[in-house]
Enzyme design. Structure first.
Site, PDB file in Angstrom:
ATOM      1  N   GLU A  84      -6.744  -1.357  -6.823  1.00  0.00           N
ATOM      2  CA  GLU A  84      -5.894  -0.431  -7.565  1.00  0.00           C
ATOM      3  C   GLU A  84      -4.865  -1.235  -8.359  1.00  0.00           C
ATOM      4  O   GLU A  84      -4.107  -2.022  -7.779  1.00  0.00           O
ATOM      5  CB  GLU A  84      -5.176   0.527  -6.606  1.00  0.00           C
ATOM      6  CG  GLU A  84      -6.127   1.497  -5.914  1.00  0.00           C
ATOM      7  CD  GLU A  84      -5.420   2.390  -4.893  1.00  0.00           C
ATOM      8  OE1 GLU A  84      -5.819   3.554  -4.758  1.00  0.00           O
ATOM      9  OE2 GLU A  84      -4.474   1.901  -4.225  1.00  0.00           O
ATOM     10  N   ASN A  89      -4.647   5.911  -0.679  1.00  0.00           N
ATOM     11  CA  ASN A  89      -3.784   6.297   0.440  1.00  0.00           C
ATOM     12  C   ASN A  89      -3.085   7.629   0.211  1.00  0.00           C
ATOM     13  O   ASN A  89      -2.775   8.341   1.173  1.00  0.00           O
ATOM     14  CB  ASN A  89      -2.752   5.203   0.722  1.00  0.00           C
ATOM     15  CG  ASN A  89      -3.371   4.029   1.457  1.00  0.00           C
ATOM     16  OD1 ASN A  89      -4.367   4.187   2.157  1.00  0.00           O
ATOM     17  ND2 ASN A  89      -2.811   2.846   1.285  1.00  0.00           N
ATOM     18  N   SER A 110       0.818  -1.212   0.000  1.00  0.00           N
ATOM     19  CA  SER A 110       0.000   0.000   0.000  1.00  0.00           C
ATOM     20  C   SER A 110       0.851   1.261   0.000  1.00  0.00           C
ATOM     21  O   SER A 110       0.340   2.358  -0.195  1.00  0.00           O
ATOM     22  CB  SER A 110      -0.909   0.023   1.238  1.00  0.00           C
ATOM     23  OG  SER A 110      -0.130  -0.014   2.424  1.00  0.00           O
TER      24      SER A 110
END
Length: 314
Positions: A182, A220, A149
């Site tokens: 994603e 994020n 991430s």
């Protein structure tokens, strides 16, 4: 003549489309490295959608725990999905579980897989060493993907000789419920690889979005700076954390306030992301570390999982 020409063009176009489609890899066999919450979730949704899955972790105990968690999750899904037909629900659970095998030796199982998805600890060195080792054993066509991430996909890809068959595939927790994936394309990722991963994401019943290899990708990159700005607002004494949380829930319609979310995600996780981004771009005001968060993490107060973070939990 015009008719013949049109027919020829249509035929040529159809052939080109078929050829382009044939170039894409249809992912059927998936190897998931990491039996934690994310890895187990990815394994579950892949198996539930007709894929053959190999779940890999370091010990049989971890894998047994992962498998138990997957079964419990599947039974919850089945109870809701097959409310009127419990027998069909049981069959769904058993069929899905039968599609998941486990192993403690990643190198021995990647030779026949279409996709390797890595979901281990957020450590660049550890991930890179894993990919470098597996690169020697995986088949030529095998795509490598990381569920990171916060780390740079390009750096991970550079540990291998298959930069064109390497991308980011970032799922969200809990994987069985969250629809978003994603798909991260580096400058070296081939269009064939990218399209194969988009198709795979859709086959899982997810909604893929694409993003370049930028810090934090989409979610994020927007979410973490927002959380940190809430912390800075609190650190300056401009508002209490309770009022900030209430304001964002009632004013912005968010299900959780930023401090509640930070404690849920884990302050250690957020600090790790911020430290990495700060090292990458130390002058960026959005990437500056937080004194209060650093203090809490140093005291092992990570949030809900430790019983205390910005709030205390019983």
């Amino acid at each position: 003549m015009a008719f013949v020409t049109r027919q020829f063009v249509r035929s040529l176009s159809s052939s080109s489309t078929a050829a382009a489609s044939a170039k894409k890899i249809i992912i059927k066999h998936v190897t998931v490295i990491g039996g934690g919450l994310m890895g187990a979730g990815i394994a579950q949704v892949a198996a539930a959608t007709g894929h053959t899955v190999m779940l890999v972790d370091q010990t049989e105990d971890i894998l047994a725990k992962s498998r138990k968690g997957i079964e419990e999750s599947l039974r919850r899904v089945a109870k809701k999905k097959f409310a009127e037909n419990p027998k069909a629900g049981d069959e769904f659970v058993e069929k899905t579980l039968s599609s998941i095998s486990t192993s403690t030796d990643a190198a021995s199982v990647v030779h026949s897989t279409d996709l390797v998805v890595e979901a281990i600890m957020e450590n660049l060195k550890v991930k890179s060493e894993l990919f470098k080792r597996l690169d020697k054993f995986a088949a030529e066509h095998t795509i490598f993907a990381s569920n990171t991430s916060s780390l740079q996909i390009t750096s991970l890809a550079n540990a291998t000789t298959r930069q064109d068959r390497f991308a980011g595939l970032h799922f969200f927790n809990p994987v069985p419920l969250m629809k978003l994936v994603e798909v991260i394309k580096t400058p070296m990722t081939s269009q064939k690889t990218f399209e194969s991963l988009v198709d795979f994401s859709k086959a899982l019943g997810k909604h893929p979005v694409s993003c370049k290899d930028t810090p934090g990708f989409i979610v994020n990159r927007l979410l973490v700076p927002y959380l940190m700005e809430a912390v800075r607002l609190y650190e300056r004494g401009d508002a209490s954390k309770e009022d900030i949380d209430t304001a964002m829930k009632l004013g912005a319609g968010y299900p959780m306030g930023p401090f509640e979310l930070l404690d849920y995600v884990g302050l250690d996780t957020t600090k790790f992301i911020m430290d990495g981004w700060h090292e990458m771009d130390s002058k960026n005001p959005l990437f500056q570390p937080s004194p209060s968060m650093n203090k809490l993490v140093a005291e092992n107060k990570f949030g809900k999982k430790t019983g205390e973070g910005y709030y205390k939990y019983k």
